[in-house]
Write a protein that holds these residues in place. Structure first.
Motif, PDB file in Angstrom:
ATOM      1  N   PHE A 108      -9.692   4.598  21.349  1.00  0.00           N
ATOM      2  CA  PHE A 108      -9.238   3.292  20.901  1.00  0.00           C
ATOM      3  C   PHE A 108      -8.734   3.500  19.477  1.00  0.00           C
ATOM      4  N   LEU A 109      -7.510   3.100  19.229  1.00  0.00           N
ATOM      5  CA  LEU A 109      -6.881   3.365  17.944  1.00  0.00           C
ATOM      6  C   LEU A 109      -6.200   2.103  17.430  1.00  0.00           C
ATOM      7  N   SER A 110      -6.374   1.853  16.159  1.00  0.00           N
ATOM      8  CA  SER A 110      -5.700   0.741  15.504  1.00  0.00           C
ATOM      9  C   SER A 110      -5.089   1.239  14.206  1.00  0.00           C
ATOM     10  N   ILE A 111      -3.839   0.845  13.958  1.00  0.00           N
ATOM     11  CA  ILE A 111      -3.120   1.234  12.749  1.00  0.00           C
ATOM     12  C   ILE A 111      -2.546  -0.032  12.113  1.00  0.00           C
ATOM     13  N   SER A 112      -2.657  -0.107  10.803  1.00  0.00           N
ATOM     14  CA  SER A 112      -2.077  -1.236  10.082  1.00  0.00           C
ATOM     15  C   SER A 112      -1.570  -0.755   8.737  1.00  0.00           C
ATOM     16  N   HIS A 113      -0.598  -1.473   8.192  1.00  0.00           N
ATOM     17  CA  HIS A 113      -0.105  -1.094   6.871  1.00  0.00           C
ATOM     18  C   HIS A 113       0.467  -2.288   6.130  1.00  0.00           C
ATOM     19  N   THR A 114       0.494  -2.131   4.834  1.00  0.00           N
ATOM     20  CA  THR A 114       1.177  -3.049   3.930  1.00  0.00           C
ATOM     21  C   THR A 114       2.238  -2.218   3.225  1.00  0.00           C
ATOM     22  N   GLN A 115       2.859  -2.758   2.197  1.00  0.00           N
ATOM     23  CA  GLN A 115       3.825  -1.965   1.447  1.00  0.00           C
ATOM     24  C   GLN A 115       3.139  -0.850   0.665  1.00  0.00           C
ATOM     25  N   SER A 116       1.844  -1.016   0.375  1.00  0.00           N
ATOM     26  CA  SER A 116       1.135  -0.053  -0.466  1.00  0.00           C
ATOM     27  C   SER A 116       0.206   0.893   0.282  1.00  0.00           C
ATOM     28  N   TYR A 117      -0.374   0.436   1.393  1.00  0.00           N
ATOM     29  CA  TYR A 117      -1.400   1.217   2.079  1.00  0.00           C
ATOM     30  C   TYR A 117      -1.186   1.236   3.587  1.00  0.00           C
ATOM     31  N   ALA A 118      -1.658   2.322   4.198  1.00  0.00           N
ATOM     32  CA  ALA A 118      -1.735   2.420   5.655  1.00  0.00           C
ATOM     33  C   ALA A 118      -3.182   2.769   5.998  1.00  0.00           C
ATOM     34  N   VAL A 119      -3.703   2.124   7.015  1.00  0.00           N
ATOM     35  CA  VAL A 119      -5.084   2.359   7.431  1.00  0.00           C
ATOM     36  C   VAL A 119      -5.113   2.543   8.943  1.00  0.00           C
TER      37      VAL A 119
END
Length: 131
Positions: A108-119
């Motif tokens: 199970f994988l989840s990826i998220s990002h903003t302009q500054s960070y990726a998690v």
């Protein structure tokens, strides 16, 4: 089925951008498969996309409990996108062998990002080997 491991990683987008700018194709070729690079595209979101995949690979290794040991290569982990947009984990070579030894059969994988960070967060599920 049991949760066998969980990993999470966060990266700064600017760090990935600097690595790409300094090393060019060398960094991308070392860390990402041809599929990952081609899916990343060439628009303004390319760096965010690659940073998310970078974080996802780190999260997968943390879930496996191996880190970058045991002969694992960056390209032994490929983060694909299903037609639904959901990210998925595909393992090759040594990573695939280790996951099988650990009894991992589902990710199970989840990826998220903003302009500054990726998690990214990765959960390894399966049946642990008999002790």
């Amino acid at each position: 089925m049991n949760i066998l491991g969980h990993g999470i990683d966060i990266v700064e987008i600017k760090d990935i951008k600097q690595l790409i700018e300094r090393s060019g194709n060398h960094f991308e070729n070392r860390c990402f498969t041809a599929t990952e690079s081609s899916i990343a595209g060439s628009d303004s979101h390319r760096i965010q996309y690659l940073a998310g995949r970078f974080a996802a690979k780190e999260a997968v290794l943390k879930a496996m409990g191996t880190g970058w040991s045991q002969g694992i290569s960056w390209t032994d982990i490929e983060i694909q996108r299903l037609p639904t947009g959901k990210p998925s984990v595909v393992l090759y070579s040594r990573c695939q062998e280790i996951a099988a030894e650990l009894g991992i059969t589902i990710w199970f994988l989840s990826i998220s990002h903003t302009q500054s960070y990726a998690v990214a967060s990765a959960i390894a599920v399966g049946k642990p080997p008999l002790s």
